[in-house]
Design a protein around this motif. Sequence first.
Motif, PDB file in Angstrom:
ATOM      1  N   SER A  45       0.962  -0.587  -8.549  1.00 41.94           N
ATOM      2  CA  SER A  45      -0.465  -0.916  -8.676  1.00 41.94           C
ATOM      3  C   SER A  45      -0.654  -2.396  -8.957  1.00 41.94           C
ATOM      4  N   LEU A  84      -0.392   7.509   6.292  1.00 46.62           N
ATOM      5  CA  LEU A  84      -0.607   7.552   4.842  1.00 46.62           C
ATOM      6  C   LEU A  84      -0.730   8.997   4.352  1.00 46.62           C
ATOM      7  N   THR A 138       0.823  -1.218   0.000  1.00 41.93           N
ATOM      8  CA  THR A 138       0.000   0.000   0.000  1.00 41.93           C
ATOM      9  C   THR A 138       0.854   1.265   0.000  1.00 41.93           C
ATOM     10  N   PHE A 139       1.972   1.249   0.743  1.00 44.15           N
ATOM     11  CA  PHE A 139       2.813   2.444   0.804  1.00 44.15           C
ATOM     12  C   PHE A 139       3.388   2.833  -0.559  1.00 44.15           C
ATOM     13  N   PHE A 180       1.432   6.998  -6.766  1.00 43.08           N
ATOM     14  CA  PHE A 180       0.229   7.551  -7.384  1.00 43.08           C
ATOM     15  C   PHE A 180       0.179   9.066  -7.192  1.00 43.08           C
ATOM     16  N   VAL A 181       0.473   9.519  -5.991  1.00 40.00           N
ATOM     17  CA  VAL A 181       0.464  10.959  -5.719  1.00 40.00           C
ATOM     18  C   VAL A 181       1.603  11.660  -6.463  1.00 40.00           C
ATOM     19  N   PHE A 194       2.296   2.109  -3.534  1.00 43.77           N
ATOM     20  CA  PHE A 194       1.218   2.488  -4.445  1.00 43.77           C
ATOM     21  C   PHE A 194       0.735   3.916  -4.177  1.00 43.77           C
ATOM     22  N   ILE A 195       0.425   4.235  -2.932  1.00 48.24           N
ATOM     23  CA  ILE A 195      -0.081   5.570  -2.592  1.00 48.24           C
ATOM     24  C   ILE A 195       0.973   6.629  -2.896  1.00 48.24           C
ATOM     25  N   TYR A 196       2.203   6.352  -2.534  1.00 47.74           N
ATOM     26  CA  TYR A 196       3.275   7.327  -2.739  1.00 47.74           C
ATOM     27  C   TYR A 196       3.463   7.624  -4.227  1.00 47.74           C
ATOM     28  N   GLY A 251       1.605  10.799   1.625  1.00 44.15           N
ATOM     29  CA  GLY A 251       1.062  11.498   0.462  1.00 44.15           C
ATOM     30  C   GLY A 251       1.603  12.912   0.344  1.00 44.15           C
TER      31      GLY A 251
END
Length: 474
Positions: A465, A188, A127-128, A134-135, A130-132, A192
């Motif tokens: 992803s 999170l 998850t880390f 993506f932003v 992916f979120i990083y 971000g």
Amino acid sequence: MENNFIVDSINGENIGSDSMNSSSNSLQSSISSSSNKSIINNEDNYDDQKKEVLETIDLSDYYVPEPIKIDFEIEEINIKPNDIIVDKRIGFLIFILGMGNMLPFQTFLASLDYLDAIFPQYKMASTFPFIYMFVVCLTFIVLLRFQNKFKSHLILSSGFPCYISLMILTPIVIITSHTSIITYLIILLFMGLCAVIDGLCQGSIFSYASRFGPQYSLIAQTGTGVSSVVVVITRLICKLSDNNGKKIGAMVYFVISAIIILIAIFTFFYSLKIEKIRKIIIDDNNNKNNNNNEVENNNNNINEKEKHPFKEVFKRTYGFGFMVFFNFFIVLFLFPGIIVKIKSINGIRSDWWIFIMISVYNISDCMGKLLTSIFHQIIVPLKLVWSFLFGKTIFVLFFFLCIYNDNFNNEPMVLIFLIIFAFLSGGIVSYGVSEGPKRVELKYKPTCSIFLSLALNLGLMLGSSLNLLISFFM
């Protein structure tokens, strides 16, 4: 007597005139014959005569170059590396900025053993990233669309202090919070925010590096690689000093990263005294203002056709864009999400085994970037680089075999695979981001750096992803 004298005078005049005519005719004939000989000689000995003329005429009195170049600008594609002298002060600045900008991401990454122990149900290793990423990609798209609105020195001056605040707040929230889901969401959010700053600062740093020359892009990549080694060392010290690797050790770990970022921003402020840096900043701001004026003029003059910077850059460097994209697509698909699922069969504690694998990857990746920077004079065939790039896909099979096949699941083999995989990744990305800007004109180099960084981060986002998607089935 007089008549005779007159007749003789007249005859003398006639004779004189005849002789003059004859002499002039002979002179003309001699001139024409000599000119004909000269023409023949010119035709026969054109090259020799051209050299003599060029040696006797000083062309500098008649020729003025269109753009007046300054000594630190790199002009075109075919540049001999030995002819480029790296300014040590600027090189150190680019290095420390590259290291400081990547440090927050590497800090979170190297602390996955700690975060995974706190939030085991949230798949932090998947998850880390992916979120990083993506932003970061969203930020890059905004930066690419409105790049003339952002001033690079202001982004760096404000972004790095924000990094410091987030690095200090993260362990405080983890230590003081008692609700798991709230702590997870806050962490999170901090990740971000770091990603937003990363996207803005990364584009600015590589934009500056490309303006100074391709070697400085390699230096920036080396800085990002060294940051991964720095966090490994600090994380190891904190784990050894704190038995559980938590609380005080985590606090010290994040604060050390904040201190290094503080050194980076002070270095940047000090570097503003360097004339070349000030010149780049002034030119950068003037170019952006001129581009804004050109856009307004083009809106008024619809029939005017101007080359769009991004289209021109894409046309010349799309191959290198795909190179860095595919490289990091494979990297984030496998690392860290898939690789940390490999278990130790010899009983190494889970948090230490995760830390060992992340450390081995970071150090090997740094060595790939560092050696590419040191031996940049060696001309590497492009086909060989493409072979290494697509050959990396075999590691997808290797690492899945390490997870599901006991014959492959032994620590030495896993670490050997990881060393080769990370070394190739570091070398390929350094090659791509340094060679791409050589293919465009000076005015397009900042846009080229942003384009390559966007391709890099798109690869990271899509790879993470796919990793997140597959992690739900593993």
